[in-house]
Scaffold this active site. Structure first.
Site, PDB file in Angstrom:
ATOM      1  N   ASP A  17     -15.565  77.626 -15.352  1.00 46.33           N
ATOM      2  CA  ASP A  17     -16.050  78.729 -16.077  1.00 46.33           C
ATOM      3  C   ASP A  17     -16.965  79.713 -15.320  1.00 46.33           C
ATOM      4  O   ASP A  17     -18.128  80.201 -15.333  1.00 46.33           O
ATOM      5  CB  ASP A  17     -16.691  78.250 -17.315  1.00 46.33           C
ATOM      6  CG  ASP A  17     -15.747  77.787 -18.304  1.00 46.33           C
ATOM      7  OD1 ASP A  17     -14.729  77.544 -18.138  1.00 46.33           O
ATOM      8  OD2 ASP A  17     -16.393  77.606 -19.362  1.00 46.33           O
ATOM      9  N   LYS A 115      -9.431  78.146 -22.299  1.00 46.66           N
ATOM     10  CA  LYS A 115     -10.088  77.180 -23.244  1.00 46.66           C
ATOM     11  C   LYS A 115     -10.731  77.854 -24.283  1.00 46.66           C
ATOM     12  O   LYS A 115     -11.243  79.140 -23.939  1.00 46.66           O
ATOM     13  CB  LYS A 115     -10.629  76.070 -22.942  1.00 46.66           C
ATOM     14  CG  LYS A 115     -12.002  76.454 -22.109  1.00 46.66           C
ATOM     15  CD  LYS A 115     -12.581  75.265 -21.333  1.00 46.66           C
ATOM     16  CE  LYS A 115     -13.804  75.707 -20.846  1.00 46.66           C
ATOM     17  NZ  LYS A 115     -14.901  76.177 -21.544  1.00 46.66           N
ATOM     18  N   CYS A 160     -20.303  72.630 -20.333  1.00 47.62           N
ATOM     19  CA  CYS A 160     -18.864  72.769 -20.037  1.00 47.62           C
ATOM     20  C   CYS A 160     -18.571  71.643 -19.032  1.00 47.62           C
ATOM     21  O   CYS A 160     -17.533  70.878 -18.906  1.00 47.62           O
ATOM     22  CB  CYS A 160     -18.232  74.078 -19.855  1.00 47.62           C
ATOM     23  SG  CYS A 160     -18.004  74.962 -21.429  1.00 47.62           S
TER      24      CYS A 160
END
Ligand SMILES: [Zn+2]
Length: 212
Positions: A17, A115, A160
């Site tokens: 990310d 996601k 994450c």
């Protein structure tokens, strides 16, 4: 930090990310999040196998505070799958905030795993959504490619990256978190909790410089 690790063809780097909204100026900025970009670029050049992940929410996602009347970011609501922290709207599909940081340069990335696309479920982990049962498919990809060791870098260390590392360990991979290639949000002591949890699971935090 632990011993040196030699990277080889059975290893995969997962870059979590590294997107505009998680960097300074973004909607859900991780403090100094942009500092990981040059570190990740150098790190990724040492790996033959790299996966990028991308938080990729539809508008009105359940994890957005704006979806819940009267709620503010960083408050918690109860989802069918348990407590869910509410975030500012971030990484909305096809918006500039959802794009990778413009200086991210990882030409060897073979897969971009998106996601958080189910409007009703958040997904911190790159392996399972927050209901802890819906898979993203990444375990299957890594197994089919024959990888045994998973290295993780990116944003945010205490969300994450943490949940991805823990899931990878549970799935039987040997897991390393490249901690200097991560930055954390630190909500209510979440960075310290992450370090304790990773240690308890036997997940090593290493430095990018220790990887040769
Ligand atoms: Zn998100």
């Amino acid at each position: 930090m632990s011993e040196n690790a030699t990277v080889d063809g059975n290893d995969v780097l997962i870059v979590v990310d590294v997107q505009n909204d998680f960097c300074p100026g973004g909607a859900l900025a991780v403090p100094r999040g942009d500092e990981v970009v040059p570190i990740v670029n150098r790190l990724a050049a040492r790996f033959r196998n790299v996966v990028l992940t991308q938080d990729w929410h539809p508008p009105g996602h359940f994890s957005f505070a704006s979806t819940h009347p009267g709620k503010q970011p960083y408050q918690t609501v109860t989802a069918p799958y348990g407590p869910q922290i509410l975030w500012p709207d971030h990484c909305v599909q096809e918006t500039p905030g959802a794009e990778f940081h413009p200086a991210l340069h990882v030409p060897r990335a073979a897969l971009v795993l998106r996601k958080g696309m189910d409007p009703t479920i958040d997904s911190y982990s790159t392996f399972y959504e927050n209901d802890r049962t819906t898979p993203t498919g990444l375990v299957g990809y890594l197994r089919e490619r024959g990888f045994s060791r998973v290295f993780l870098a990116g944003l945010a260390f205490d969300f994450c990256v943490r949940y991805s590392a823990e899931d990878a360990k549970r799935e039987g991979f040997t897991v390393f978190v490249v901690e200097d290639a991560c930055r954390g949000i630190d909500v209510d002591g979440s960075v310290a909790a992450t370090r304790a949890s990773l240690a308890a699971l036997g997940i090593a935090c290493v430095s990018a410089l220790s990887l040769v």
